[in-house]
Design an enzyme around this catalytic site. Sequence first.
Site, PDB file in Angstrom:
ATOM      1  N   ARG A 253      -2.185  12.344  10.068  1.00 38.26           N
ATOM      2  CA  ARG A 253      -0.910  12.935  10.474  1.00 38.26           C
ATOM      3  C   ARG A 253      -0.609  14.124   9.560  1.00 38.26           C
ATOM      4  NH1 ARG A 253       2.999   8.334  11.852  1.00 38.26           N
ATOM      5  NH2 ARG A 253       1.831   8.444  13.800  1.00 38.26           N
TER       6      ARG A 253
ATOM      7  N   ASP B 212       3.487  -0.721  11.333  1.00 37.24           N
ATOM      8  CA  ASP B 212       3.008   0.603  10.941  1.00 37.24           C
ATOM      9  C   ASP B 212       2.361   1.220  12.171  1.00 37.24           C
ATOM     10  OD1 ASP B 212       2.201   2.231   8.155  1.00 37.24           O
ATOM     11  OD2 ASP B 212       0.873   2.620   9.849  1.00 37.24           O
TER      12      ASP B 212
ATOM     13  N   SER C 183       5.786   7.911  12.823  1.00 42.02           N
ATOM     14  CA  SER C 183       5.732   6.591  12.200  1.00 42.02           C
ATOM     15  C   SER C 183       6.655   5.595  12.901  1.00 42.02           C
ATOM     16  CB  SER C 183       6.121   6.681  10.723  1.00 42.02           C
ATOM     17  OG  SER C 183       5.206   7.464  10.013  1.00 42.02           O
TER      18      SER C 183
ATOM     19  N   ASP D   5       0.796  -1.230   0.000  1.00 42.85           N
ATOM     20  CA  ASP D   5       0.000   0.000   0.000  1.00 42.85           C
ATOM     21  C   ASP D   5       0.826   1.275   0.000  1.00 42.85           C
ATOM     22  OD1 ASP D   5       1.033  -0.041   2.556  1.00 42.85           O
ATOM     23  OD2 ASP D   5      -0.879  -0.057   3.595  1.00 42.85           O
ATOM     24  N   HIS D   6       2.122   1.194   0.305  1.00 40.84           N
ATOM     25  CA  HIS D   6       2.933   2.400   0.474  1.00 40.84           C
ATOM     26  C   HIS D   6       3.676   2.830  -0.791  1.00 40.84           C
ATOM     27  CE1 HIS D   6       2.148   2.458   4.714  1.00 40.84           C
ATOM     28  NE2 HIS D   6       3.132   3.292   4.990  1.00 40.84           N
TER      29      HIS D   6
ATOM     30  N   ARG E 189       8.676   3.546  11.594  1.00 41.19           N
ATOM     31  CA  ARG E 189       9.764   3.096  10.716  1.00 41.19           C
ATOM     32  C   ARG E 189      11.073   2.832  11.461  1.00 41.19           C
ATOM     33  NH1 ARG E 189       9.294   8.581   7.305  1.00 41.19           N
ATOM     34  NH2 ARG E 189       7.173   7.782   7.418  1.00 41.19           N
TER      35      ARG E 189
END
Length: 752
Positions: free
Chosen positions: A446, A158, A641, A93-94, A643
């Site tokens: 966000r 995520d 996030s 999806d990213h 990440r």
Amino acid sequence: MLFDLEMMQQHYRTLPEKLKKVRSVYPQPLTLTEKILFVHQLHIKEQAVRGKSYEDFQLDRVAMQDATAQMALLQFACAGKKKTAVPSTVHCDHLILAETGAKEDLAHAIQDSKEIFDFLQSISNKYGIGFWKPGAGIIHQVLLENYAFPGGMMIGTDSHTPNAGGLGMIAIGVGGADAVDVMAGLPWELRFPKIIGVKLTGKMTGWTSAKDVILKLAGILTVKGGTGAIIEYFGEGTQSISCTGKGTICNMGAEIGATTSIFPYDSRMADYLNATGREIVASLANGVQECLKADEAVVQNPHDYYDQVIEIDLSTLEPHINGPYSPDKAWSLSEFKQAVHQHGYPEILSVALIGSCTNSSYEDMQRAASIARQALKHGLKAKCPLVITPGSEQIRATIERDGLLKILEAIGGVVLANACGPCIGQWKRHDVAFGEKNSILTSYNRNFSGRNDANPGTHSFVTSPEIVIAYALSGKLTFNPMTDELVNDAGESQLLLPPTGEELPENGFDCGVDGYVPPSVKGEAVEIVVNPASRRLQLLDPFLPWNGKDLVDLQILIKVEGKCTTDHISPAGKWLQFRGHLDNISNNMLTGAVNAWREEIGRGLNALSGIIEPLPKIAREYKKQGLDWVVIGDENYGEGSSREHAAMEPRYLGGRAVIVKSFARIHESNLKKQGVLALTFENPVDYEKIKEGDLVSILGLKTFEPGQPLTLSIKHVDGTVEKALLVHTYNESQIKWFKAGSALNMIALEHN
């Protein structure tokens, strides 16, 4: 679609007995959070101390999106396992750049990122992982539609994984190394969270929506007010909110730093399970309802059982718009116009965007379309570009079948792919120049600087989809749809009526194009091949273990001032293409961080050359010369996030420690996993002692123990030395990670 039924049947079959055992250890009334955590605890023992003790949990599943899955699965491939120990999925999806529209953008992504998608599908095949193809939808929406279940517990790579709390599940955003642990069969470790109870009373009416609950709460708690806590909603008001509305609220709980958020099981969740083909799950949950909500004594006397209690009256709650630049800057609609004038925010709306994982439910689109329908009736169209991002193929197909997309397109809407797109910075804008001040309004979650379009001049505001549509019709941020009329080309005035909409489709959901690919039954025969010349994928080499000595005379790469999110540490946007290549993506390290010593962003003083240079370049030169370095940070360092690249990049380029006033939860954990010391000034004012050109030493590592501070020795340029105490939250297992070089190194050692 119904997945993992046997696992869920086992869960519900054993849940009452497990909870009975829990009550023998914890006889007091229990919150819903405690019930779910305790029944998933590896060993039920009377030691869990909120906000202090670390506990091990056995989880039900793991989910990964394509950007974070690359590094997570590259790490998992090093763990020596044949198959994941728990059900796991990958969702593409990213890596879909939004530019012109769904069909073209998806086609370009499939072509441009073919190497990555092929790798992810292949490695998923090998290790028994379910794979959702590009275009199938955003991870959180797909999880809610197919995998989330009341009383379950999962992690996802995520930060908005808590979306599943809308279905009564404890779902926590983590870094990829945490996912590797769980997929490898290890228990998952979490500091037992505090619990913030949010009591909802009354019922929403008019323009107010579920989004306004979390926008209001963000204004109360701020971006760090939920750190180390789970937000548990309770009270009769919870039952007036749809399941997907609850998901919206839980999704955005990540913006206040919460570990996760959760709602008690009710009939609205059962309705959603039934509507998404999971009637049997609803039936199972109905049979154990008492296990899926807080005890009555907790509800009646919340101050005795929650660490903090906040009450929100839905009957008086106003619609909100939050921003710019921070999701906790909350304005009620009645005060927003004045805020625009007072702060000089650009009044003209440049783009309006609805959808995303936060707000693209059928109910959201119904309410948005009800405003668009009024506009068409009165000859009105959007006065700025309007962008629509469906959260999943199921949502897209259903709202297309029911005519909602057609209505939104008729007022000027452009439909993007079922992906994250502009929400995460995957947006190629052509209407503004870099640095140009402009305002956008989204129904996303966000809105940090540069988040949506990489332009620091963009003032991004967050609200509900129906409010976005109303403002798009006006084209100005000084418009208030509750009080101001719109004027069409004929000069006729019209006051918009409040939005309406059904929460679930009368004719059921249309699944659309099937995007799910089950893993191969013969995964051991699948060979994972990574081209050594690839610019996007790179096999990992283990980080070196600790050498047993204190860290002496470390360079300070940067002293960061103010907000430093993971977007500042490891920006997304154009860098997403390198999420599977640690060397290449490390060129973005700290490029958004503000240097406290000089008016520079992403740049600092190279101590070897005396030249001001980009931080990644300086770090590489230090590494080449065998010089270790540290980062000094401010409050809530690493918010945003999940990440893990924000932790892996410093480790890869020679960073040994990050020393800050305070950490955001996920980033602190990610640093520990990668063998970077995550340390905090015992006295925050010691941050001021650090001067440009200083060398620092971290002393006491030979006796590194839980609860025992370390010492920071600061050697100034003039030869003087100051000291400061550094505290930490390391437990014995995490100290072993540091000594081994990383948590992954520990897994490999234990496996061998």
